[in-house]
Design a protein around this motif. Structure first.
Motif, mmCIF file in Angstrom:
data_model
loop_
_atom_site.group_PDB
_atom_site.id
_atom_site.type_symbol
_atom_site.label_atom_id
_atom_site.label_comp_id
_atom_site.label_asym_id
_atom_site.label_seq_id
_atom_site.Cartn_x
_atom_site.Cartn_y
_atom_site.Cartn_z
ATOM 1 N N LEU A 56 33.659 33.559 48.224
ATOM 2 C CA LEU A 56 34.825 34.058 47.495
ATOM 3 C C LEU A 56 34.612 35.434 46.877
ATOM 4 O O LEU A 56 35.525 35.975 46.268
ATOM 5 C CB LEU A 56 35.215 33.056 46.408
ATOM 6 N N GLY A 57 33.440 35.999 46.996
ATOM 7 C CA GLY A 57 33.248 37.349 46.484
ATOM 8 C C GLY A 57 31.865 37.543 45.921
ATOM 9 O O GLY A 57 31.105 36.607 45.708
ATOM 10 N N ALA A 58 31.531 38.820 45.641
ATOM 11 C CA ALA A 58 30.208 39.148 45.136
ATOM 12 C C ALA A 58 30.100 38.884 43.635
ATOM 13 O O ALA A 58 29.006 38.735 43.106
ATOM 14 C CB ALA A 58 29.901 40.615 45.420
ATOM 15 N N ALA A 59 31.236 38.848 42.945
ATOM 16 C CA ALA A 59 31.212 38.584 41.508
ATOM 17 C C ALA A 59 30.906 37.108 41.255
ATOM 18 O O ALA A 59 30.818 36.304 42.181
ATOM 19 C CB ALA A 59 32.553 38.970 40.893
ATOM 20 N N GLY A 80 36.736 37.250 42.137
ATOM 21 C CA GLY A 80 36.276 38.564 41.720
ATOM 22 C C GLY A 80 37.294 39.657 41.932
ATOM 23 O O GLY A 80 37.108 40.781 41.459
ATOM 24 N N LEU A 81 38.395 39.344 42.637
ATOM 25 C CA LEU A 81 39.436 40.343 42.907
ATOM 26 C C LEU A 81 40.761 39.977 42.237
ATOM 27 O O LEU A 81 41.466 40.851 41.742
ATOM 28 C CB LEU A 81 39.656 40.485 44.420
ATOM 29 N N HIS A 82 41.082 38.696 42.238
ATOM 30 C CA HIS A 82 42.394 38.258 41.771
ATOM 31 C C HIS A 82 42.354 37.515 40.451
ATOM 32 O O HIS A 82 43.380 37.029 39.985
ATOM 33 C CB HIS A 82 43.029 37.340 42.820
ATOM 34 N N GLU A 85 42.911 31.942 40.106
ATOM 35 C CA GLU A 85 44.236 31.647 40.647
ATOM 36 C C GLU A 85 44.204 30.345 41.443
ATOM 37 O O GLU A 85 43.161 29.720 41.603
ATOM 38 C CB GLU A 85 44.713 32.809 41.542
ATOM 39 N N LEU A 86 45.368 29.949 41.977
ATOM 40 C CA LEU A 86 45.488 28.733 42.772
ATOM 41 C C LEU A 86 45.110 29.008 44.222
ATOM 42 O O LEU A 86 45.625 29.946 44.846
ATOM 43 C CB LEU A 86 46.924 28.209 42.705
ATOM 44 N N TRP A 87 44.206 28.182 44.767
ATOM 45 C CA TRP A 87 43.759 28.282 46.148
ATOM 46 C C TRP A 87 44.000 26.962 46.863
ATOM 47 O O TRP A 87 44.265 25.937 46.241
ATOM 48 C CB TRP A 87 42.260 28.614 46.199
ATOM 49 N N GLY A 106 46.654 41.291 40.380
ATOM 50 C CA GLY A 106 45.439 42.057 40.196
ATOM 51 C C GLY A 106 44.316 41.232 39.629
ATOM 52 O O GLY A 106 44.229 40.028 39.865
ATOM 53 N N PRO A 107 43.430 41.855 38.852
ATOM 54 C CA PRO A 107 42.241 41.146 38.357
ATOM 55 C C PRO A 107 42.531 40.170 37.215
ATOM 56 O O PRO A 107 41.639 39.424 36.816
ATOM 57 C CB PRO A 107 41.338 42.282 37.881
ATOM 58 N N GLU A 108 43.749 40.188 36.675
ATOM 59 C CA GLU A 108 44.080 39.246 35.604
ATOM 60 C C GLU A 108 44.133 37.820 36.158
ATOM 61 O O GLU A 108 44.382 37.603 37.341
ATOM 62 C CB GLU A 108 45.421 39.611 34.970
ATOM 63 N N SER A 109 43.941 36.840 35.286
ATOM 64 C CA SER A 109 43.922 35.439 35.701
ATOM 65 C C SER A 109 45.147 34.692 35.184
ATOM 66 O O SER A 109 45.512 34.836 34.016
ATOM 67 C CB SER A 109 42.672 34.736 35.155
#
Length: 485
Positions: A56-59, A80-82, A85-87, A106-109
């Motif tokens: 899901l990302g490097a973060a 790490g990007l979005h 969120e719901l997946w 964006g980066p907000e949750s």
């Protein structure tokens, strides 16, 4: 004032059937195959190598709140990007693991929580970073993920029962209109704004009854309310009007510790009532005030890990010194509420935990003072309560955790010397209990948890260098491990 029951018209879903499989016909749908296999108890893992479904990302990643949907797993995650969120994921087959909608751009949750399936819809709470946290619904598509109504359901302490509950193909919860004249009351929703409304103003005016700890039992909705210094267990058929089951009046205790830990066992509903800060009593009801009775006081550790087996309630509890915490059972009568076995005599106790039922037997973790914490099994008798498998001989123990029953197989985490906490699976026999492939090689631990079946996979989360990631193990009817849906 308690009002008589009045029925609320409910929206009922229709289920379509499919033809059975014969030799020359196409393969049936996944749901048909799952149902027939479930009835025969033929589920088994296809191999022992879990797959990480998506990086899901490097973060730092955090996957949580896994919920079985219709042919798909829903969960919350931060890639790490979005933001969080719901997946959704189709597991080891299908379209894969995808973001459903970036609700807070964006980066907000948006921070989805309380994921609750109602038919083919998923309800949850989220914050779009514009108008605050509220009730949302999704059909699994970006376009079909939308705000239901600007209301925020309340929860209960201790994580006891749901904030949101599915009942008769609708969602029920407790909330208040932000600028309304009513307090926190019982609400319902069909997933539309017009179909989201207060069921009844139980405490009239701006006063609140604070409905909470919802549980569906014997075809009715049970929950706890508080009015003044009285706390009630009540039942409802989903419409206006509630029926009182038990009143608890004690101004010395907080409302959130009075009635809790409800468990449905056949026609009986078991629950705890706190009688003071250090003691809880086990109660049972069949849904009426006259059938509600106290079974036993527990001055030691409150009963926990409540599970149902063969019409009885099993749990771990402490009865007070000089006895320690041990395995208990109740058939709904005072005489039938008893300790199953004193696994570790004395004040320490074996402290049973992670109770799970598979194949008509009870499994749990316990420490008898000789073998360390290991997996035990019981048929409800003292003679039939025994060590299931000593994974690490000696007093150290393998520390099994997160024991989960899935179609009569046990999934859990265990720790061996030189090998950290890793996933295991068992078919209910000592010989059929084995480790899955390591996810964190060597003494490092992946600490797997959140085991859940959705479709033809068992999903779980595990720690990796990037954070808590999502894994899946193919898990299907035994003759179909090599077949695709």
């Amino acid at each position: 004032m308690m009002k008589p029951l009045c029925r609320l018209p409910l929206l009922l879903g229709l289920l379509a059937g499919c033809a059975p499989l014969v030799a020359d016909e196409p393969e049936p749908s996944g749901e048909d195959l799952e149902e027939s296999a479930l009835s025969r108890g033929e589920w088994a893992p296809c191999g022992f190598t879990p797959s990480r479904l998506r990086n899901l990302g490097a973060a730092r990643v955090d996957v949580h709140d896994l919920v079985h949907g219709e042919g798909v797993l829903y969960f919350a995650a931060n890639d790490g990007l979005h933001g969080t969120e719901l997946w959704k994921s189709s597991g080891t087959q299908g379209e894969g693991t995808l973001l459903v909608r970036d609700i807070a751009r964006g980066p907000e949750s948006s921070g989805p929580t309380e994921l609750t399936r109602v038919g083919d819809r998923l309800f949850f709470l989220a914050d779009d970073d514009v108008r605050g946290r509220a009730l949302w619904v999704s059909d699994g598509t970006e376009a079909g993920t939308r705000l239901v109504k600007r209301v925020l359901p309340i929860g209960a302490s201790f994580g006891e029962n749901q904030t949101l509950v599915a009942y008769e193909n609708r969602l029920y919860f407790s909330t208040v209109v932000p600028v309304g004249t009513d307090g926190y009351e019982l609400w319902t929703s069909d997933g539309t704004e017009a179909g989201t409304f207060m069921v009844e103003d139980i405490a009239p005016g701006q006063a609140s009854s604070f409905p909470r700890r919802f549980i569906v039992h014997d075809g009715l909705l049970f929950f706890v309310i508080t009015m003044g210094d009285e706390t009630w267990l009540v039942r409802s058929d989903g419409g206006p009007g509630i029926t009182p089951v038990l009143e608890v009046h004690d101004g010395s205790l907080t409302e959130d510790t009075l009635i809790f830990r409800m468990k449905s066992v056949g026609r009986k509903l078991f629950f705890l009532v706190a009688s003071d800060d250090s003691e809880a009593s086990l109660y049972v009801t069949e849904g009426t005030a006259s059938s509600t009775r106290r079974l036993r006081d527990f001055p030691g550790r409150y009963p926990h890990d409540l599970v149902a087996l063969h019409g009885r309630l099993y749990f771990s509890a402490g009865a007070g010194l000089p006895e320690g915490e041990e395995l208990w059972v109740s058939d709904g009568t005072p005489a039938g509420t008893r300790r199953v076995k004193d696994v570790r005599p004395g004040a320490t106790g074996s402290e049973p935990a992670a109770l799970a039922v598979a194949g008509g037997k009870l499994y749990f973790t316990a420490d008898d003072g000789t073998h360390g914490r290991e997996l035990w099994t019981s048929d409800g008798t003292a003679r039939g309560t025994r060590l299931f498998k000593d994974l690490v001989p000696g007093a150290e123990g393998s520390s099994p955790a997160d024991v989960t029953s899935i179609e009569d197989r046990l999934f859990f985490s265990a720790t061996l010397p030189g090998r950290g906490a890793e996933p295991w699976v068992s078919d209910g026999t000592a010989a059929g209990t084995r480790a899955l492939d390591e996810l964190a090689p060597g003494p490092a631990a992946s600490s797997p948890r959140d085991f859940i079946r959705s479709g033809w996979d068992v999903f779980f989360t595990a720690e990796q260098a990037t954070g808590r990631e999502l894994f899946a193990l193919p898990f299907r009817p035994e003759p179909h491990c090599e077949r695709k849906r």
